[in-house]
Design an enzyme around this catalytic site. Structure first.
Site, PDB file in Angstrom:
ATOM      1  N   GLY A   1      -5.195  -5.196  36.223  1.00 45.62           N
ATOM      2  CA  GLY A   1      -5.768  -5.834  35.309  1.00 45.62           C
ATOM      3  C   GLY A   1      -6.916  -4.804  34.704  1.00 45.62           C
ATOM      4  O   GLY A   1      -7.838  -5.190  34.080  1.00 45.62           O
TER       5      GLY A   1
ATOM      6  N   SER B   1      -0.947  -3.064  35.161  1.00 42.49           N
ATOM      7  CA  SER B   1      -1.011  -2.484  33.924  1.00 42.49           C
ATOM      8  C   SER B   1       0.162  -2.242  33.250  1.00 42.49           C
ATOM      9  O   SER B   1       0.108  -1.199  32.489  1.00 42.49           O
ATOM     10  CB  SER B   1      -2.322  -1.556  33.632  1.00 42.49           C
ATOM     11  OG  SER B   1      -3.598  -2.180  34.262  1.00 42.49           O
TER      12      SER B   1
END
Ligand code: PGA
Length: 249
Positions: free
Chosen positions: A173, A210
């Site tokens: 994240g 990510s």
């Protein structure tokens, strides 16, 4: 050959309508993409909604957590048999947001893993180091501890119900992704450790942290990266589908 797998971890996102819409868009989009097992892990209340939306398709259902006991007086908890009952094949266990945010220790992760596998689910076991652990070059010790503790007591025959997700905590994240080389070296280490524990293992190892459409292909091109566990980018059908496409061999 190990399977290619892309799982979407929706975390605490979506409501009924958006969960249904996202699942339907994924079902429509994966048609024609062969050789990648796509898994959606919505929040508990929307498992049924998503099960209905993906019915008859190649997309599979997963949950984000389960309890370490099969049933009982555990207010607010959800059991592995319940997940199976509503159509789940998979469950994520040991996600760093639970290890760090909800203080789940290795022993609890081990209990959940045993119960989930015994109930008939396939476990996506998350492991990964924090930034401090990476800086201190303690990654390998962390993987070893997490893998050994999570798998303690697991017989070799249960390995076909196991997927590992390497998720460096500093990449989740944050928009910061492990480089393909960093991912490959972590995956190789984890795989060699599994081999040490069980003899040759064919356990799929996914990368998470990510993953986006523009970095997925390079990550998935690494020999020991078998796909991804996708958070943020799984909430947009177009992004998620681009990542699924990137996982095709
Ligand atoms: P992210 O999350 O893709 O948003 O970094 C990955 C995960 O937590 O599984």
């Amino acid at each position: 050959m190990r399977p290619r797998i892309v799982a979407g971890n929706w975390k605490m996102n979506t409501l009924t309508a958006s969960a249904r819409e996202l699942a339907k868009a994924v079902v429509a989009g994966v048609q024609g993409i062969d050789g990648v097992q796509t898994i959606l892990c919505p929040p508990f209340p929307y498992l049924g909604v998503v099960a209905e939306a993906i019915a008859g398709s190649s997309v599979a259902l997963g949950a984000q957590n389960c309890h370490s006991e099969m049933s009982g007086a555990y207010t607010g908890e959800v059991s592995a048999p319940m997940l199976l009952d509503v159509g789940c094949k998979y469950v994520i266990i040991g996600h760093s947001e639970r290890r760090h945010g909800m203080h789940e220790a290795d022993a609890l992760v081990n209990g959940k893993l045993h119960t989930a596998i015994e109930a008939g689910l396939t476990v996506i076991l998350c492991v990964g180091e924090t930034l401090e652990e990476r800086k201190a070059k303690r990654m390998e010790r962390v993987f070893e501890r997490q893998v050994v503790a999570a798998l303690a007591g697991l017989p070799r025959a249960a390995l076909n119900r196991l997927i590992i997700a390497y998720e460096p905590v500093w990449a989740i994240g944050t928009g910061e992704t492990a480089t393909p080389e960093q991912a490959q070296s972590a995956h190789l280490y984890i795989r060699s450790h599994l081999d040490k524990l069980y003899g040759i293992s064919t356990t799929p190892i996914l990368y998470g942290g990510s993953v986006k459409p523009d970095n997925a292909a390079a990550l998935f091109a690494q020999p020991d990266v078998d796909g991804g566990l996708i958070g943020g980018a799984s909430l947009k059908a177009a992004d998620f589908l681009a990542i699924v496409r990137a996982a095709k061999r």
